[in-house]
Design an enzyme around this catalytic site. Structure first.
Site, PDB file in Angstrom:
ATOM      1  CG  ASP A 203      -1.942   1.049   1.286  1.00 12.01           C
ATOM      2  OD1 ASP A 203      -2.783   1.040   0.379  1.00 12.01           O
ATOM      3  OD2 ASP A 203      -1.939   1.876   2.214  1.00 12.01           O
ATOM      4  CD  GLU A 265      -2.202   2.223  -3.621  1.00 18.66           C
ATOM      5  OE1 GLU A 265      -3.300   2.738  -3.841  1.00 18.66           O
ATOM      6  OE2 GLU A 265      -1.568   2.438  -2.578  1.00 18.66           O
TER       7      GLU A 265
HETATM    8  O1  TEU Z   1      -4.426   4.196  -1.556  1.00 18.10           O
HETATM    9  C1  TEU Z   1      -3.415   5.159  -1.749  1.00 18.10           C
HETATM   10  C2  TEU Z   1      -3.848   6.283  -2.540  1.00 18.10           C
HETATM   11  O2  TEU Z   1      -3.045   7.098  -2.897  1.00 18.10           O
HETATM   12  C3  TEU Z   1      -5.303   6.366  -2.799  1.00 18.10           C
HETATM   13  O3  TEU Z   1      -5.803   6.919  -1.641  1.00 18.10           O
HETATM   14  C4  TEU Z   1      -5.703   7.138  -3.971  1.00 18.10           C
HETATM   15  O4  TEU Z   1      -4.955   8.273  -4.187  1.00 18.10           O
HETATM   16  C5  TEU Z   1      -7.111   7.571  -3.799  1.00 18.10           C
HETATM   17  O5  TEU Z   1      -7.848   6.539  -3.216  1.00 18.10           O
HETATM   18  C6  TEU Z   1      -7.729   7.914  -5.111  1.00 18.10           C
HETATM   19  O6  TEU Z   1      -9.049   8.264  -4.875  1.00 18.10           O
HETATM   20  C7  TEU Z   1      -4.200   3.209  -0.619  1.00 18.10           C
HETATM   21  C8  TEU Z   1      -5.404   2.308  -0.488  1.00 18.10           C
HETATM   22  O7  TEU Z   1      -5.636   1.654  -1.707  1.00 18.10           O
HETATM   23  C9  TEU Z   1      -6.567   3.126  -0.036  1.00 18.10           C
HETATM   24  O8  TEU Z   1      -7.738   2.379   0.026  1.00 18.10           O
HETATM   25  C10 TEU Z   1      -6.238   3.694   1.311  1.00 18.10           C
HETATM   26  O9  TEU Z   1      -7.245   4.559   1.718  1.00 18.10           O
HETATM   27  C11 TEU Z   1      -4.914   4.458   1.293  1.00 18.10           C
HETATM   28  O10 TEU Z   1      -3.881   3.735   0.653  1.00 18.10           O
HETATM   29  C12 TEU Z   1      -4.422   4.693   2.694  1.00 18.10           C
HETATM   30  O11 TEU Z   1      -3.961   3.496   3.241  1.00 18.10           O
END
Ligand code: TEU
Length: 538
Positions: A203, A265
């Site tokens: 993540d 990610e």
């Molecule tokens: O997402 C990282 C992230 O950058 C996202 O938040 C993205 O920019 C955003 O959702 C776009 O709308 C990860 C996870 O996938 C997400 O579900 C989490 O909220 C976030 O990290 C925090 O851990």
């Protein structure tokens, strides 16, 4: 399934545990529910599942706020349930990838609780980013950094110090300069590797290491970080130092048998910057959000595909492809808007609705295009039945911290997280045994129930099953592309298969050859209608 480096051409299915299947009837999906539905994944023909977080968590960000990295939240089950799930998956030749959330902990994590109790200047505070504030009494945040979810990236604690959180207040960022933090996550990796997982989805992989001194940055957060001529790289994202972490983790993974993998990610552009995460001694894969965000035009799609492939080539990595996940508007709805219309903040009551029929038609074409590409493809639960976004969720049931932190300006991501339908005509569409569902499902989802689509020619489920089967049969995941030019077409050959998507307004003739699969009906004269993909034996 190739046993060697299985991830190179794998189709990986994202399970969002809270919304997949609820065995105990509390309205939140759980691990036993997932185990009970594994045969659906076998039927689909995917190689692996990736589980979004199921760890103990106060659930302020749907589990991406982890309070204990080495256990299962009682709402999702127990470690024994996890072991059963892994065993059941292995029995079915399915690999299991789990989510690792290293950028931040929950504020309920024992380290953060210790840090709060220990006070300013303590070693416990070193594990996070605590700072004094600006202003006469330190009443202003230490800098102007903004949270991805809206509002300042700093929260003040009662003794006057501030802590950094790039996401929700409940998600304090860890200090990755500290060897102790690195050591803890190595132990976490080993904990799950010892339990038999095949890999990790990392993540916020571009966020762990911050530029030293946390220098000022006044710009708002953008979804994809990229350096521009006039912009330096933001101090909170894509720092060089982050790569040392992945080199270290790679060594841990390589010390285990069985081809374990990591997928990052990283919301990073351009493709060359992203490629740095998949150098030979780092991660195996990185999500390709540049592809996900490419508008639905032939030119944009071709550029996204070509630049993605060219980006990873110098480092010898494979590309990944993804159209939907738990953070974006589902592609069956996203593609129901004109190209260029942004669904970035989610969709709610009062927003223009997508054209559902057009969205589904394009989504099916997009999926067939994606599944024809070399590399690894990621599916998000529900897309295999053509599930749209829930675009009319009542605002009072929303749970995404984005909705709250943006002061109700940005709807957020709940619309793509609604529990998925399995059976028509029963309570909660079979998601739970008693009709409970942590977010309400729309009343007209019978038609998306997997049981309704199974074995039905032309259904989206049938299309996915056929596409995944043919992708494997023809080795598309391991192929290379030869391009053909054509107005409003994406048109290439991958091995023995010609792939054509029509982005134009009028049908186009297909090349001679057996039509292996088509995402919609062909025209009466056999030509390929708009917003449709065909695979033709070349
Ligand atoms: O997402 C990282 C992230 O950058 C996202 O938040 C993205 O920019 C955003 O959702 C776009 O709308 C990860 C996870 O996938 C997400 O579900 C989490 O909220 C976030 O990290 C925090 O851990």
């Amino acid at each position: 399934m190739s046993q060697l480096e299985w991830w190179r051409d794998a189709v990986i299915y994202q399970v969002y545990p809270r919304s997949f299947a609820d065995a105990d009837g509390n309205g939140l999906g759980d691990l036993r529910g997932i185990t009970s539905r594994l045969d659906h994944l076998v039927e689909l023909g995917v190689d692996a599942l990736w589980l979004s977080p199921f760890y103990p968590s106060p659930q302020h960000d749907a589990g991406y706020d982890v309070a204990d990295y080495r256990d299962v939240d009682p709402r999702f089950g127990t470690l024994a349930d996890f072991d059963d799930l892994v065993a059941a998956a292995k029995d079915r030749d399915l690999r299991v990838v789990v989510d690792l959330v290293p950028n931040h902990t929950s504020w309920d994590h024992e380290w953060f609780q210790e840090a709060l109790a220990a006070g300013p200047g303590s070693a416990a505070r070193e594990r996070y980013h605590f700072r004094k504030g600006l202003g006469v009494d330190g009443e202003l945040p230490p800098n102007s950094w903004q949270s991805v979810f809206g509002g300042p990236a700093w929260t003040r604690v009662p003794d006057g110090e501030w802590y950094l959180h790039l996401f929700d207040t409940s998600q304090p960022d860890l200090n990755w300069d500290l060897p102790e933090v690195r050591k803890m996550f190595e132990d976490v990796l080993r904990f799950w590797l010892d339990r038999g997982v095949d890999g990790f989805r990392v993540d916020v992989a571009h966020g762990l290491v911050k530029e030293s001194g946390l220098p000022e940055w006044t710009e708002a957060q953008v979804p994809i970080t990229s350096p521009g001529a006039e912009h330096r790289i933001p101090p909170m994202w894509d720092q060089d130092g982050v790569h040392d972490v992945y080199r270290q983790w790679r060594q841990v993974l390589d010390s285990y048998d069985g081809d374990r993998m990591m997928v990052g990610e990283a919301w990073v552009a351009p493709a060359e910057r992203l490629a740095r995460y998949v150098r030979p001694d780092e991660m195996h894969q990185a999500f390709n959000f540049n592809y996900l965000m490419a508008p639905w035009t032939a030119q944009d799609q071709r550029i996204a595909i070509e630049t993605s492939l060219a980006g990873v080539e110098p480092v010898g990595a494979i590309c990944t492809w993804v159209l939907s996940n738990h953070d974006v508007v589902r592609h069956a709805s996203r593609l129901g808007f004109p190209p260029g219309y942004s669904t970035q903040g989610g969709i709610g009551i009062g927003d223009p609705p997508p054209d559902e029929a057009l969205g589904l038609r394009r989504a099916r074409a997009a999926t067939m295009l994606m599944l024809s590409l070399p590399g690894s493809a990621y599916l998000y639960q529900g897309e295999e039945v053509g599930l749209p976004e829930h675009t009319t969720l009542p605002d009072e049931v929303r749970q995404d911290p984005t909705w709250f932190r943006s002061k109700h300006e940005v709807r957020g991501r709940d619309g793509c997280r609604v529990p998925i339908p399995w059976e028509p005509g029963v309570a909660a569409y079979g998601f739970s045994p008693n009709g409970q569902s942590w977010l309400p499902q729309p009343g007209d989802w019978d038609r998306f129930a997997a049981d309704r689509q199974r074995g039905v020619p032309g259904s989206t489920l049938t299309l996915y099953i056929e596409a995944i089967r043919l992708r494997r049969k023809h080795g598309l995941g391991g192929g290379t592309l030869t391009w053909f030019d054509g107005d409003d077409l994406v048109d290439f050959r991958n091995g023995g298969v010609r792939v054509i998507t029509n982005f134009g307004a009028v049908p186009v003739p297909l090349p001679p050859g057996e039509v292996l699969l088509v995402s919609g009906d062909l025209a009466a004269d056999g030509s390929l209608p708009p917003d449709t993909t065909a695979w033709v034996r070349a």
